[in-house]
Scaffold this motif. Structure first.
Motif, PDB file in Angstrom:
ATOM      1  N   ARG A  70      29.907  13.899  23.405  1.00  0.00           N
ATOM      2  CA  ARG A  70      31.144  13.522  22.694  1.00  0.00           C
ATOM      3  C   ARG A  70      31.257  14.281  21.371  1.00  0.00           C
ATOM      4  O   ARG A  70      32.315  14.827  21.037  1.00  0.00           O
ATOM      5  CB  ARG A  70      31.140  12.020  22.435  1.00  0.00           C
ATOM      6  CG  ARG A  70      32.376  11.538  21.669  1.00  0.00           C
ATOM      7  CD  ARG A  70      32.336  10.033  21.480  1.00  0.00           C
ATOM      8  NE  ARG A  70      31.135   9.603  20.798  1.00  0.00           N
ATOM      9  CZ  ARG A  70      30.976   9.655  19.469  1.00  0.00           C
ATOM     10  NH1 ARG A  70      31.941  10.129  18.708  1.00  0.00           N
ATOM     11  NH2 ARG A  70      29.847   9.235  18.916  1.00  0.00           N
ATOM     12  N   GLN A  71      30.163  14.308  20.597  1.00  0.00           N
ATOM     13  CA  GLN A  71      30.226  15.037  19.329  1.00  0.00           C
ATOM     14  C   GLN A  71      30.453  16.522  19.558  1.00  0.00           C
ATOM     15  O   GLN A  71      31.162  17.180  18.784  1.00  0.00           O
ATOM     16  CB  GLN A  71      28.940  14.804  18.531  1.00  0.00           C
ATOM     17  CG  GLN A  71      28.780  13.370  18.040  1.00  0.00           C
ATOM     18  CD  GLN A  71      27.637  13.217  17.056  1.00  0.00           C
ATOM     19  OE1 GLN A  71      27.065  14.207  16.615  1.00  0.00           O
ATOM     20  NE2 GLN A  71      27.289  11.980  16.723  1.00  0.00           N
ATOM     21  N   ARG A  73      32.108  17.853  22.111  1.00  0.00           N
ATOM     22  CA  ARG A  73      33.536  18.051  22.448  1.00  0.00           C
ATOM     23  C   ARG A  73      34.413  17.925  21.206  1.00  0.00           C
ATOM     24  O   ARG A  73      35.353  18.695  21.015  1.00  0.00           O
ATOM     25  CB  ARG A  73      33.958  17.033  23.505  1.00  0.00           C
ATOM     26  CG  ARG A  73      33.402  17.310  24.885  1.00  0.00           C
ATOM     27  CD  ARG A  73      34.132  16.486  25.931  1.00  0.00           C
ATOM     28  NE  ARG A  73      34.034  15.057  25.679  1.00  0.00           N
ATOM     29  CZ  ARG A  73      33.052  14.269  26.124  1.00  0.00           C
ATOM     30  NH1 ARG A  73      32.094  14.783  26.861  1.00  0.00           N
ATOM     31  NH2 ARG A  73      33.051  12.979  25.862  1.00  0.00           N
ATOM     32  N   GLU A  74      34.110  16.925  20.353  1.00  0.00           N
ATOM     33  CA  GLU A  74      34.916  16.760  19.130  1.00  0.00           C
ATOM     34  C   GLU A  74      34.775  17.979  18.221  1.00  0.00           C
ATOM     35  O   GLU A  74      35.757  18.431  17.618  1.00  0.00           O
ATOM     36  CB  GLU A  74      34.491  15.489  18.404  1.00  0.00           C
ATOM     37  CG  GLU A  74      34.845  14.214  19.151  1.00  0.00           C
ATOM     38  CD  GLU A  74      34.321  12.970  18.443  1.00  0.00           C
ATOM     39  OE1 GLU A  74      33.581  13.141  17.453  1.00  0.00           O
ATOM     40  OE2 GLU A  74      34.633  11.846  18.893  1.00  0.00           O
ATOM     41  N   SER A  75      33.537  18.484  18.095  1.00  0.00           N
ATOM     42  CA  SER A  75      33.353  19.674  17.252  1.00  0.00           C
ATOM     43  C   SER A  75      34.137  20.853  17.805  1.00  0.00           C
ATOM     44  O   SER A  75      34.768  21.606  17.057  1.00  0.00           O
ATOM     45  CB  SER A  75      31.864  20.017  17.164  1.00  0.00           C
ATOM     46  OG  SER A  75      31.136  18.961  16.586  1.00  0.00           O
ATOM     47  N   ARG A  78      37.817  20.337  17.082  1.00  0.00           N
ATOM     48  CA  ARG A  78      38.131  20.661  15.675  1.00  0.00           C
ATOM     49  C   ARG A  78      38.133  22.169  15.469  1.00  0.00           C
ATOM     50  O   ARG A  78      39.002  22.708  14.771  1.00  0.00           O
ATOM     51  CB  ARG A  78      37.117  19.981  14.745  1.00  0.00           C
ATOM     52  CG  ARG A  78      37.318  18.490  14.586  1.00  0.00           C
ATOM     53  CD  ARG A  78      36.443  17.933  13.480  1.00  0.00           C
ATOM     54  NE  ARG A  78      35.033  17.988  13.825  1.00  0.00           N
ATOM     55  CZ  ARG A  78      34.381  17.014  14.431  1.00  0.00           C
ATOM     56  NH1 ARG A  78      34.990  15.893  14.734  1.00  0.00           N
ATOM     57  NH2 ARG A  78      33.098  17.139  14.718  1.00  0.00           N
ATOM     58  N   GLN A 224      34.806  22.174  10.379  1.00  0.00           N
ATOM     59  CA  GLN A 224      34.152  20.868  10.513  1.00  0.00           C
ATOM     60  C   GLN A 224      34.087  20.192   9.153  1.00  0.00           C
ATOM     61  O   GLN A 224      33.067  19.599   8.778  1.00  0.00           O
ATOM     62  CB  GLN A 224      32.740  21.039  11.094  1.00  0.00           C
ATOM     63  CG  GLN A 224      32.641  21.921  12.316  1.00  0.00           C
ATOM     64  CD  GLN A 224      33.331  21.316  13.512  1.00  0.00           C
ATOM     65  OE1 GLN A 224      33.311  20.102  13.697  1.00  0.00           O
ATOM     66  NE2 GLN A 224      33.974  22.164  14.322  1.00  0.00           N
TER      67      GLN A 224
END
Length: 867
Positions: A70-71, A73-75, A78, A224
């Motif tokens: 999840r992190q 994919r979020e990174s 962004r 980020q």
């Protein structure tokens, strides 16, 4: 015999199973639940600690992996959004008005030229000045690229050089006709290259604007920005398994391999969302510190072991009690579920035996219920097939309502389907069109071979995964009318045959619009103002019809050379690379010529405008303004007539007295020669004084054209004070002079400047009327401002001017006096404007006002100041 034995064995197994089932069915559920809970609880207690520990570790690992994914994919999201923002900035630059205005007169040369370089001290004219870069990260290079991919202009804010790969063969990276934003490697470093098509004001494609942004640590950190600093993102080379760049270069050093980093970090690598045509295989990596997650996992395991020791006994007891409670409820629940399910399936209800083991009874009921569900499923399948048929009908309706002609043909070109739009466009019914050859029925004769070739190429392109192509061709209707259409061919591979779906759009109206656009390009020839084009040699390469007066004035025709003076002007404009404007007087009127250089193509566009009427109007306006100034001067002299008469009376009275004294002495033979000569000298001095007063008065009231002369501004201030001396005496007031010690030379019309100063002094006297005589103060001061302008200020301590009156102070016909005309300050401001000066006013209600005039110094004043 063998078969009979097998049957007997199977019968015994079935009888045993039935016997066991009947036995369990007779035992109540509470007793079974109690026994099962005790046995199961003990067995679970033996193995649960080991099994649950492994399961918890597995769950924690899965949760950790899910969190990492999840992190990651979020990174990546962004990063991708931050990358897209540069695409938006590039689009803003490409579509900005400054870019269109800059490209409007440009025609790129096909021959290679030197790249125009810009830096932070000399930004390009096509770059907007108000751009704000997200996160403070700006592009390293801005390039203006022509349609062939050649770099024409380069802007590097930090004055850095382009990567060698772009200097060598830039067309491999820059030649494009559409928007692109992709990641690539230049000199073993990742770069983001963003391009956007540019157009001039006529919407003509002029190439692209390209931004080069290094994907370094600053870029990754900015993408980020609002994430924990312990989280690190990096760009990974999957082939070499090494880091190209990271957002935390101190911890994750570029060049380190994944094997080295996995000791300290949990690494998740994934592909970018899109490469936009790039053939590079780069990965986006997210790195999280390993130590914090391992400590957390161990703490969770220790806590879970302690809790299991406490909860084991409680769970066994709760399990037994729960089954005892549920068993008492199952009987009633079974009855309710049976009743509800049968009503839902519309089946008559049957009585249930509630004695014995309700679970086995429930199992028998579920078996019967499953059979009922299977029958209901078959009914639902038939209903689903009916819905699919309705969906197909809806799809057909949508195709029939399409605004484009949609025609389906088989692999031989025979028409299979002909939608209503096609029927209306080509005037054939569905029955008339189906079965006939599309090529013979719809395609214009000279385009039929082309259509056959397009049909084959679309099939080849579909095999290779090529996108749907649009081709312009001509079609023919039933009445023989030929019109342009836009054709798209989509092959459809069915199980038993190959068909083609043809989309045809009538583009006749669009062609008319394109013709209108082309007609706009002919605006220079249709323009009512003169438009010419002149190359560096002074040859007139183009001149429209309204340019005839200018050509007659110059004595030349198109494709001939201009006179020497105008050739030099063209050379100067091309050398300076800036526009120039001048006026020329001809026998046909006055023209304003605007020279606009196009340095890339080495010519100048000349736009002329007939300003004869404007110049005549300006002369008439100046004449009327001079008359108004003269009338105002006469009005002021009329108001000062009493004081001027009193001042003139003094020397005349002295002349009379001295003349009478001389006559008396001569009659009586008194006095000597010296006394008579002294008296005659006084008469001569007073007559000169009276003549000077009359001379000044004549200069103030005479009608004349403005005459500029070099004069000391201090002298004009003193003369203005002397002109109101009688009014000063009448009000028992003395002016405090704070004039500069050195001369303040200006080139002005002295009469008009005196008129301004007299008006300011008289306004100050009017403002001091309400003050008591001992408290009145009037100061006149001169000097040089910090910006080099010379000034004279008139300051009083009167009642001041209200804020509302200050807003309209210089408006014509606005006055705070009951008898005032409201023209004094308005005309004074006009006079100062004609002298390239300023008239400023400052006022504090109850404390007084200060009026200041500022004038540019003359050359003589500058020389004096320098010496």
């Amino acid at each position: 015999m063998i078969i009979r034995q097998r049957r007997h064995s199977g019968t015994r197994k079935i009888s045993k199973r039935s016997l066991t089932r009947r036995l369990l069915k007779g035992i109540p559920i509470p007793l079974l639940a109690l026994a099962f809970g005790l046995v199961t609880g003990f067995a679970v207690w033996v193995v649960v600690d080991r099994i649950q520990t492994r399961a918890l570790s597995s769950i924690f690992d899965q949760a950790l992996e899910s969190q990492l994914d999840r992190q990651a994919r979020e990174s990546l999201i962004r990063f991708d959004e931050y990358r897209r923002s540069f695409g938006f900035f590039t689009q803003l630059i490409a579509t900005h008005r400054r870019m269109a205005d800059y490209l409007d007169p440009i025609i790129w040369s096909r021959h290679p030229v030197d790249i125009a370089h810009y830096d932070a001290g000399n930004p390009p004219p096509w770059l907007p000045r108000d751009l704000a870069w997200q996160g403070g990260i700006s592009a390293r290079h801005f390039m203006l690229v022509d349609p062939s991919g050649a770099v024409r202009e380069l802007y590097s804010p930090a004055n850095e050089s382009l990567p060698e790969a772009l200097l060598g063969e830039p067309r491999n990276h820059l030649a494009t006709g559409q928007q692109r934003a992709y990641v690539t490697l230049l000199e073993n470093a990742p770069w983001l290259i963003v391009s956007e098509t540019t157009e001039d004001n006529a919407r003509t494609p002029m190439g692209s604007v390209v931004l080069l942004v290094p994907l370094d640590s600053a870029f990754l950190a900015a993408s980020q920005k609002f994430v924990k600093p312990t989280n690190v993102v990096a760009i990974l080379d999957p082939d070499a398994q090494r880091i190209l760049s990271s957002s935390h270069p101190e911890g994750v050093i570029p060049g380190r391999t994944l094997a080295e980093l996995r000791k300290d970090y949990l690494v998740t690598a994934q592909s970018f969302f899109d490469y936009d045509g790039s053939d590079l295989n780069l990965l986006f990596a997210t790195l999280l510190p390993r130590g914090s997650f391992e400590r957390t996992g161990q703490q969770v395991l220790d806590l879970e072991r302690r809790q299991r020791l406490i909860g084991a006994a409680v769970m066994i007891s709760a399990f037994v009690l729960l089954f005892l409670f549920l068993s008492s409820r199952i009987s009633r629940l079974l009855s309710r579920v049976s009743s509800l399910s049968r009503r839902a399936l519309e089946i008559p209800e049957a009585a249930l035996d509630r004695r014995g083991n309700q679970l086995i009874i429930l199992e028998d009921w579920i078996r019967d219920f499953v059979q009922l569900v299977m029958r209901a499923r078959e009914e639902m399948r038939r209903q689903h097939e009916s819905e699919l048929q309705e969906t197909e009908k809806l799809r057909v309706a949508i195709m029939d309502a399409s605004l484009d002609s949609v025609i389906t043909v088989n692999e031989r070109g025979g028409i299979i389907d002909f939608n209503p739009t096609a029927q209306k466009t080509f005037d054939y019914s569905h029955e008339e069109a189906v079965g006939r050859s599309f090529n013979d029925l719809v395609v214009a004769p000279k385009w039929r071979e082309t259509f056959d070739r397009l049909l084959y190429l679309s099939l080849v392109g579909a095999d290779q995964g090529a996108p749907l192509q649009r081709v312009e061709m001509q079609a023919v209707a039933r009445d023989g009318h030929i019109f342009p259409v836009e054709l798209s061919i989509k092959p459809v591979f069915l199980e038993e045959q190959l068909v083609f779906t043809l989309y045809l759009r009538d583009i006749a109206e669009r062609k008319v619009r394109e013709a209108e656009i082309r007609s706009l390009a002919a605006i220079p020839s249709e323009s009512p103002i003169p438009v010419l084009r002149i190359n560096r040699r002074g040859v007139i390469t183009y001149a429209n019809q309204p340019s005839a007066p200018l050509l007659k004035h110059w004595g030349c025709r198109p494709l001939q050379t201009l006179p020497v003076y105008w050739r030099n002007r063209v050379e100067e404009v091309l050398s300076s690379e800036s526009t120039s404007e001048l006026e020329v007087m001809t026998d046909f009127g006055v023209f304003s010529l605007l020279f606009a250089p196009v340095t890339e193509l080495d010519y100048v566009n000349v736009y002329a405008r007939d300003i004869t009427g404007e110049r005549l109007a300006e002369e008439e306006l100046k004449r009327r303004q001079n008359e108004l100034v003269h009338v105002t001067r006469l009005s002021n002299m009329g108001e000062m007539a009493t004081g001027i008469a009193h001042e003139l009376n003094q020397p005349l009275s002295a002349i009379v007295n001295f003349a009478n004294g001389c006559a008396r002495r001569l009659r009586l033979d008194m006095g000597g020669k010296e006394e008579l000569l002294h008296a005659l000298g006084q008469i001569s001095a007073q007559a000169g004084r009276a003549g000077e007063i009359i001379k000044r008065l004549r200069g103030m009231v005479s009608r004349r054209q403005p005459v500029r002369e070099h004069v000391d501004l201090n002298v004009l201030a003193r003369e203005a004070c002397s002109m109101i001396s009688h009014e000063l005496k009448r009000q028992d007031l003395a002016i405090e002079h704070r004039l500069a010690q050195r001369e303040l030379w200006v080139r002005v019309d002295s009469v008009q400047i005196e008129q301004v100063l007299i008006n300011l002094l008289r306004n100050a006297l009017d403002a001091l009327v309400e003050q008591r005589a001992p408290n009145r103060h009037l100061t006149i001061e001169s000097g040089v401002q910090p910006d080099g302008m010379v000034f004279v200020s008139v300051k009083d301590n009167g009642s001041g001017i209200s804020r509302k009156a200050m807003e309209h102070l210089f408006d014509p016909f606005y006055s705070t006096k009951e008898s005032g005309m409201g023209m004094g300050l308005a005309i004074s401001q006009t006079i100062m404007s004609h002298h390239h000066g300023k008239l400023r006013a400052e006022s504090f209600p109850g404390k007084g006002s200060t009026f200041t005039i500022e004038l540019p110094p003359s050359v003589a004043n500058l020389v004096s100041a320098a010496s």
